[in-house]
Design an enzyme around this catalytic site. Structure first.
Site, PDB file in Angstrom:
ATOM      1  N   MET A  78      -4.608  38.843 -11.671  1.00  0.00           N
ATOM      2  CA  MET A  78      -5.750  38.491 -12.703  1.00  0.00           C
ATOM      3  C   MET A  78      -5.300  37.411 -13.575  1.00  0.00           C
ATOM      4  O   MET A  78      -5.742  37.553 -14.728  1.00  0.00           O
ATOM      5  CB  MET A  78      -6.259  39.815 -13.138  1.00  0.00           C
ATOM      6  CG  MET A  78      -6.646  40.736 -11.995  1.00  0.00           C
ATOM      7  SD  MET A  78      -7.868  42.027 -12.748  1.00  0.00           S
ATOM      8  CE  MET A  78      -6.882  42.788 -13.986  1.00  0.00           C
ATOM      9  N   LEU A 102       0.196  35.400 -16.102  1.00  0.00           N
ATOM     10  CA  LEU A 102       1.308  35.599 -15.431  1.00  0.00           C
ATOM     11  C   LEU A 102       2.444  35.970 -16.074  1.00  0.00           C
ATOM     12  O   LEU A 102       2.638  35.173 -17.310  1.00  0.00           O
ATOM     13  CB  LEU A 102       1.271  34.500 -14.448  1.00  0.00           C
ATOM     14  CG  LEU A 102       0.200  34.137 -13.427  1.00  0.00           C
ATOM     15  CD1 LEU A 102       0.623  32.722 -12.705  1.00  0.00           C
ATOM     16  CD2 LEU A 102      -0.185  35.185 -12.628  1.00  0.00           C
ATOM     17  N   HIS A 103       3.170  36.831 -15.590  1.00  0.00           N
ATOM     18  CA  HIS A 103       4.711  37.033 -16.046  1.00  0.00           C
ATOM     19  C   HIS A 103       5.535  37.055 -14.954  1.00  0.00           C
ATOM     20  O   HIS A 103       4.884  36.632 -13.872  1.00  0.00           O
ATOM     21  CB  HIS A 103       4.558  38.497 -16.710  1.00  0.00           C
ATOM     22  CG  HIS A 103       4.047  39.573 -16.167  1.00  0.00           C
ATOM     23  ND1 HIS A 103       4.778  40.026 -15.061  1.00  0.00           N
ATOM     24  CD2 HIS A 103       2.778  40.233 -16.222  1.00  0.00           C
ATOM     25  CE1 HIS A 103       3.716  40.944 -14.639  1.00  0.00           C
ATOM     26  NE2 HIS A 103       2.655  41.178 -15.216  1.00  0.00           N
ATOM     27  N   HIS A 119       4.693  38.561 -11.747  1.00  0.00           N
ATOM     28  CA  HIS A 119       4.095  37.845 -10.605  1.00  0.00           C
ATOM     29  C   HIS A 119       4.789  36.849 -10.041  1.00  0.00           C
ATOM     30  O   HIS A 119       4.660  36.575  -8.806  1.00  0.00           O
ATOM     31  CB  HIS A 119       2.907  37.153 -11.573  1.00  0.00           C
ATOM     32  CG  HIS A 119       1.932  38.110 -11.991  1.00  0.00           C
ATOM     33  ND1 HIS A 119       1.701  38.034 -13.460  1.00  0.00           N
ATOM     34  CD2 HIS A 119       0.982  39.162 -11.648  1.00  0.00           C
ATOM     35  CE1 HIS A 119       0.729  39.101 -13.710  1.00  0.00           C
ATOM     36  NE2 HIS A 119       0.247  39.451 -12.620  1.00  0.00           N
ATOM     37  N   GLN A 125     -13.635  46.201 -11.562  1.00  0.00           N
ATOM     38  CA  GLN A 125     -12.628  47.174 -11.704  1.00  0.00           C
ATOM     39  C   GLN A 125     -11.969  47.785 -12.855  1.00  0.00           C
ATOM     40  O   GLN A 125     -11.352  48.470 -13.190  1.00  0.00           O
ATOM     41  CB  GLN A 125     -11.230  46.622 -10.762  1.00  0.00           C
ATOM     42  CG  GLN A 125     -10.339  45.527 -11.492  1.00  0.00           C
ATOM     43  CD  GLN A 125      -9.500  45.011 -10.645  1.00  0.00           C
ATOM     44  OE1 GLN A 125      -9.628  43.981  -9.909  1.00  0.00           O
ATOM     45  NE2 GLN A 125      -8.111  45.145 -11.068  1.00  0.00           N
ATOM     46  N   VAL A 163       9.250  44.553 -11.550  1.00  0.00           N
ATOM     47  CA  VAL A 163      10.232  43.695 -12.522  1.00  0.00           C
ATOM     48  C   VAL A 163      10.428  44.409 -13.720  1.00  0.00           C
ATOM     49  O   VAL A 163       8.991  44.300 -14.319  1.00  0.00           O
ATOM     50  CB  VAL A 163       9.964  42.129 -12.432  1.00  0.00           C
ATOM     51  CG1 VAL A 163      10.753  41.309 -13.186  1.00  0.00           C
ATOM     52  CG2 VAL A 163      10.031  41.642 -11.115  1.00  0.00           C
TER      53      VAL A 163
HETATM   54  O1  PAF Z   1      -3.553  43.822  -9.351  1.00  0.00           O
HETATM   55  C1  PAF Z   1      -4.226  43.018  -9.905  1.00  0.00           C
HETATM   56  O2  PAF Z   1      -3.750  42.121 -10.509  1.00  0.00           O
HETATM   57  C2  PAF Z   1      -5.466  43.217  -9.294  1.00  0.00           C
HETATM   58  O3  PAF Z   1      -6.076  44.696  -9.314  1.00  0.00           O
HETATM   59  C3  PAF Z   1      -6.121  42.535  -8.189  1.00  0.00           C
HETATM   60  C4  PAF Z   1      -5.113  43.187  -6.874  1.00  0.00           C
HETATM   61  C5  PAF Z   1      -5.631  40.827  -8.274  1.00  0.00           C
HETATM   62  C6  PAF Z   1      -7.490  42.529  -7.776  1.00  0.00           C
HETATM   63  O4  PAF Z   1      -8.268  42.283  -8.852  1.00  0.00           O
END
Ligand code: PAF
Length: 288
Positions: free
Chosen positions: A31, A34-35, A38, A62, A177
């Site tokens: 989503m 980023l760190h 990711h 979600q 991490v």
């Molecule tokens: O883990 C996440 O960042 C989110 O739940 C995902 C898997 C990208 C779905 O939106």
């Protein structure tokens, strides 16, 4: 810089030459914000695949009605810099209208594995996750998709869905991490004030305590959970759950007789954080 695409037809066209050349496509769903957690997934994809697609989309379905959708960090330019640094070739960053087209009416409900823990605390969360993940797997049709173990239950839900629905993408789950003081990396850590950030180390400390207790021979789950809870409460954390569960079914275990997952979700000054650790029994004390 990675090439940024925003529509299904663009990403499919961009991937066609790789597919035709028989190259392996890796996918890292995120989503954004980023760190290093990711980026470790991107590196895993780079090592295993010929081309890496990073999915960046803050998926509204979600988030619950009172959750942090509107304030969730959106940092695309900084994300692209980081991805350039680790060599990701493509970014798929769709808008809401591309993901949920008018008339969207299909939702994925995964069964029992989605019910406890996060499923209980965040009703509808896994319905949103499973739906968007199935969509992104279908859009990109990668050979391998990489997820982080911090979202342990999410990975289990996705594995169940992929197996049940014959999705041909392999799911790989990569280790958590951590910051040097043990806090698991999370996009939500940016919400923490310096004081809350300091107290957030209690998550890792409580998991470490559980590990030590089990290594020292404690098998009473209730007693371990009490010790973990005390550590978290001492850091003024509000507890959603602290549980010791079977790593496969996520059902609560007591007493501990085999490998066990310690898993927790808390709020620190309103910021919701999750973490987990696998507790291994010494070989000599396993029951099977
Ligand atoms: O883990 C996440 O960042 C989110 O739940 C995902 C898997 C990208 C779905 O939106």
């Amino acid at each position: 810089m990675p090439r940024v695409l925003t529509t299904v037809s663009e990403i499919r066209a961009a991937l066609l030459p790789y597919r035709r050349a028989g190259q392996r496509i890796g996918l890292v769903p995120t989503m954004g914000a980023l760190h290093d957690g990711h980026l470790s997934l991107v590196r895993a994809s780079k090592a295993a695949c010929d081309v890496t697609v990073v999915w960046i989309y803050v998926n509204p379905s979600q988030f619950g009605p009172h959750e942090d959708l509107s304030k969730y960090p959106r940092t695309l330019p900084a994300d692209l810099e980081k991805l350039a640094g680790c060599g990701a070739e493509l970014v798929m960053a769709p808008g809401d209208a591309e993901v949920y087209r008018p008339g969207h009416a299909t939702w994925i409900e995964v069964g029992a594995i989605a019910e406890p823990l996060e499923g209980r605390c965040r009703p509808g969360h896994f319905r949103g996750v499973a739906t968007v993940v199935l969509k992104l797997l279908n859009m990109i049709q990668a050979d391998v998709a990489f997820f982080g173990q911090k979202d342990y239950q999410q990975a289990a839900v996705i594995r169940r869905m992929v197996a049940d629905l014959d999705v041909p993408t392999e799911i790989r789950v990569c280790p958590i991490v951590r910051e040097p003081d043990g806090l698991a990396m999370s996009s939500r850590n940016v919400y923490l004030s310096p004081d809350a950030r300091r107290r957030a180390t209690a998550l890792w400390q409580s998991l470490e305590l559980a590990r030590q207790l089990v290594a020292g021979g404690e098998r009473d789950a209730g007693s371990i959970i009490r010790t973990m809870t005390q550590t978290l409460v001492a850091a003024a954390a509000t507890i959603d759950y602290v549980a010791l569960v079977d790593p496969g079914s996520l059902a609560a275990v007591d007493p501990i007789t085999g490998p066990t997952l310690a898993v927790l979700a808390v709020k620190i000054d309103g910021t919701r954080l999750i973490d987990n650790a696998l507790l291994e029994l010494p070989y000599s004390s396993r029951s099977t």
